[in-house]
Enzyme design. Structure first.
Site, PDB file in Angstrom:
ATOM      1  CB  VAL A 499      -0.975   0.011   1.196  1.00 30.55           C
ATOM      2  CG1 VAL A 499      -1.899  -1.178   1.136  1.00 30.55           C
ATOM      3  CG2 VAL A 499      -0.215   0.023   2.521  1.00 30.55           C
ATOM      4  CD  GLU A 500       0.268   5.391   3.012  1.00 32.37           C
ATOM      5  OE1 GLU A 500       1.416   5.816   3.184  1.00 32.37           O
ATOM      6  OE2 GLU A 500      -0.659   5.591   3.814  1.00 32.37           O
ATOM      7  N   GLY A 501       1.955   2.974  -2.460  1.00 36.54           N
ATOM      8  CA  GLY A 501       3.044   2.875  -3.426  1.00 36.54           C
ATOM      9  C   GLY A 501       3.760   1.550  -3.293  1.00 36.54           C
TER      10      GLY A 501
END
Length: 818
Positions: A499-501
């Site tokens: 998540v988040e990249g």
């Protein structure tokens, strides 16, 4: 001979001028004066065959029209053809956020006065009180096994407590009812919760990371802030943010979701608004959200917003009540951890224009908004989870390695185990160091490159140390149940990585790709001139930039060579540097200069193709990241108590960081397509070969012993975590057994030694303890404590065993739920 000496002196002067970054005009004047003066010492130096070329070079470099015609214009034309085009989303991503200390490291000449002025982040009295009271009470309410395997959700009293105590409003200003905590305080809150329950930490962190709260604070209108922020602060409103979907994950800029400007009905009136169609996936808190932040591409085909020439506005963000007609929300995904996560869909959903975050003026500016807010979240939330895993792993595996014995010795004494536990210790120290530096940087802005480094390396370190912990724990770690203190964090690793990249793309595309553009002093501005529509104006702007860039590269090349030859022994370090830190600061000087030159040469040789050579660019990003980690370790170590435990942990962490940076550079040189150039740089930067070996066996053994001891490092890590004192709790059982062992250890070791030599009579523990006391091996008063410890030790080693009915009941529950 005089001519040779004169030429050498001129070369030395040139090197000094380059090293000191003297301007082109100033350097030319200095060289000319030196040439004339040395001519009196060596008349041969003013021979026409030498003077004429020298004068021609000076004239070309200092007469702008000649310089531009002969050098700048051809170079400008060549680069304009080879450099790739830059999309609007790429430009917005590069312009978003700010740079900080990572820029100094990239530019090859760290300003140690700037570094010395960076203070350690601290907590306010309110923030410390919240950690000591509200967070402590919350952690005592949590049972991750019950949450994870039975409830598949937080208990209702925990949800209410999070609302009542404003855990969802950490970032919201006090004027709107929030707590307005610093980035460091947010990280400390989230990591302490995560040492107890990752599910709860994720639930609390999302509203304080990429979500409507932060977007509203930065970009919302006054009316939007007044409408939404008080509810977000007190938890009556639960937010989620819809960005990713089936067609757009890491490439979030490619979202197909659309909003068409049109007229429609709202509150019984015909108003100008947007008709939305969207399909979002993997949205945390979506199943329980009351308000949805939504990213989509805005189109105005009829020019209803006032600009008839503009139809495609680009990514835009809006805020929509979750119960708004047409929104489909409430279903859940199951990512392996039971935090709320699910899809959001909508077909022909009409919203008024003033629901765009920031109002109509912010239409089409959503991508930059998201990049900046995601940058802040990357530096706090997931690194906080990783830091929590590091510090709990340190305490639990360190304690277990001392409690668990095989072959009549603590398993933590085996060198094979120490190789793993030493790395756990070093990574935990690195994670805490990184937390301090990155959150301090976030107080001064949103350094997007640094936060990408933080997210990637923190979660990768988390993966490594938890895997080590599973190896050391063995069967005790893999058997699921309420006794297990390792398995649930282990199951959460893929979530943090993704998540988040996603980490693969963060490393291969973002860290160096964005880092080079943002951190390089000239590159981004040069690229802007190359893509300018007015080429004449672009050339005028390019000319001074190009020659400053050339001087910068030559300066860093000279610096790299001098630092390589001297081993950086005479390079500047902070005034506050200690005997311990001074050699490491000098290594930072050396590696920083080498990174600057290597990056510039790579960009010059490969141009736009470097963007596609991800294996090469990722290695340069690795080097840059490790230098940032090394800086954080030095800053953190300087603020800790001065003792051998701190020095040993910092030494391991620094050695690991610099070794990784060096290996990244050598791998780059080995694979760079222009082999002669890469070998030349390597020879100049590292004339004697590699300079940093991996941690030595002696250091590994030392840390392997220290992680089992009550050192200052263990004590400080304990102050950042929730430590249960319940001997029936998964972590409390290990903690209390370890404490008991420390109380009785001298007597326990004496007893075990005598028993191993066959000196004790009896067939059971009580008989052997009595025999040991009668022989003076232990004291009579030691018997009770040793008996208590042995019972605790045995209980600590047990894994859960379930009655068959348990699994039949669980299967029945699943069938009923389906």
């Amino acid at each position: 001979m005089n001519l040779l000496i004169s030429v050498l002196l001129l070369l030395v002067l040139l090197a000094v001028l380059l090293y000191r970054e003297v301007s082109l005009r100033g350097g030319s004047i200095a060289m000319a004066v030196a040439w004339i003066l040395l001519g009196f010492f060596s008349p041969a130096l003013i021979h026409p065959l030498l003077v004429i070329p020298f004068v021609l070079v000076l004239v070309v470099l200092n007469v702008a029209p000649l310089r531009m015609a002969i050098i700048s214009k051809p170079v400008y034309g060549l680069l304009a053809k080879t450099m790739p085009s830059m999309s609007d989303t790429e430009r917005e991503a590069l312009e978003a956020g700010s740079t900080w200390w990572e820029k100094d490291l990239f530019c090859g000449k760290p300003d140690w006065q700037t570094f010395s002025n960076i203070s350690m982040p601290t907590l306010t009295a309110d923030e410390q009180s919240f950690l000591d009271n509200e967070v402590q009470e919350l952690c005592a309410m949590l049972d991750e096994w019950e949450i994870h395997h039975h409830l598949k959700d937080l208990p209702e009293d925990v949800w209410q407590y999070l609302r009542d105590k404003r855990f969802f409003g950490l970032i919201i200003p006090k004027e709107y009812g929030g707590l307005e905590f610093s980035p460091y305080a947010q990280s400390r809150v989230m990591s302490k919760i995560a040492t107890r329950s990752i599910t709860t930490a994720v639930t609390a962190m999302v509203p304080n990371s990429l979500g409507p709260g932060e977007l509203l604070m930065k970009y919302g209108t006054d009316e939007q802030k007044t409408r939404w922020l008080p509810g977000l602060a007190d938890g009556t409103e639960l937010p989620c943010f819809g960005l990713t979907g089936p067609e757009a994950g890491s490439d979030a800029g490619s979202i197909p979701d659309s909003g068409i400007v049109c007229e429609g009905e709202h509150d019984g009136k015909t108003v100008l608004g947007l008709r939305l169609n969207f399909s979002k996936r993997w949205i945390t808190l979506a199943p329980v959200a009351t308000v949805v932040g939504l990213a989509f591409k805005l189109y105005d085909p009829d020019g209803l917003m006032g600009d008839k020439t503009k139809t495609d506005y680009g990514i835009t963000c809006a805020l929509i009540p979750a119960d708004h007609p047409g929104i489909q929300i409430g279903r859940r995904h199951y990512p392996g951890s039971p935090f709320m996560n699910g899809p959001i869909m909508g077909e022909d959903v009409f919203i008024p224009l003033d629901w765009i975050i920031g109002g109509q003026d912010m239409a089409g500016k959503g991508w930059r908004m998201l990049i900046e807010c995601l940058g802040a979240g990357r530096g706090i939330s997931l690194p906080a989870l990783a830091t929590a895993s590091g510090e709990m792993g340190y305490r639990m595996i360190g304690a277990f390695s001392r409690i668990r014995r095989q072959f009549n010795i603590e398993i933590g004494k085996f060198e094979g185990v120490q190789e793993a536990t030493a790395e756990i210790a070093g990574l935990a120290y690195t994670l805490e160091s990184q937390r301090h530096l990155v959150t301090k940087g976030l107080e001064d802005g949103i350094p997007a490159v640094m936060t990408a480094m933080a997210k990637y390396h923190a979660t990768e370190m988390m993966r490594t140390l938890i895997n080590h912990g599973m190896d050391v724990g063995g069967g005790r770690a893999i058997q699921l149940g309420p006794r297990n203190f390792m398995a649930l964090p282990y199951q959460s690793i893929p979530i943090a990585i993704t998540v988040e990249g996603a980490n693969i793309l963060t490393r291969s595309l973002m860290i160096f790709g964005q880092g080079a553009m943002r951190c390089h002093p000239y590159l981004f501005d040069e690229l802007q001139t190359l893509t300018a529509e007015d080429k004449d104006e672009g050339l005028q702007q390019f000319d001074p930039l190009f020659f400053k860039h050339a001087g910068y590269t030559l300066s860093r090349g000279v610096r790299m060579g001098l630092l390589g030859i001297t081993g950086a022994r005479f390079s500047a370090v902070p005034d506050s540097a200690s005997d311990f830190s001074r050699p490491w600061f000098r290594l930072l000087n050396r590696f920083s200069a080498t990174l600057a030159v290597t990056s510039d040469v790579a960009l010059a040789v490969l141009g736009g193709d470097l963007k596609r050579r991800e294996l090469l660019s990722a290695r340069l990003g690795d080097c840059h990241s490790q230098l940032l980690l090394a800086s954080s370790i030095l800053m953190y170590h300087a603020a800790q108590p001065s003792d051998r435990a701190q020095d040993a942990h910092a030494q391991y962490a620094l050695t690991r960081a610099f070794h990784a940076a060096e290996e990244a550079l050598f791998d780059f040189y080995r694979n760079f397509p222009a082999r002669f150039i890469s070998r030349l740089i390597q020879a100049v930067a590292f004339p004697t070969g590699r300079v940093v070996a991996p941690p030595s066996d002696d250091l590994i053994r030392e840390l392997g012993d220290m992680i089992m001891e009550p050192t200052s490092v263990r004590e400080i890590f304990g102050s950042y975590t929730y430590i249960s004192e319940d001997p029936k709790d998964s972590t409390g059982r290990v903690e209390m057994t370890y404490r008991k062992l420390l109380e009785v250890d001298d007597a326990w070791q004496a007893f075990l030694k005598a028993d191993s030599k066959g000196k004790l009579a009896g067939d059971n523990l009580d008989d052997k303890l009595a025999s040991a006391a009668s022989q003076g091996v232990i004291r009579e008063q030691d018997i009770t404590g040793l008996r208590e410890y042995d019972a605790m030790r045995y209980d600590c080693l047990l894994t859960d065993a379930f009655e068959p009915e348990y699994f039949r009941t669980e299967a029945k529950k699943k069938d009923e739920a389906a």
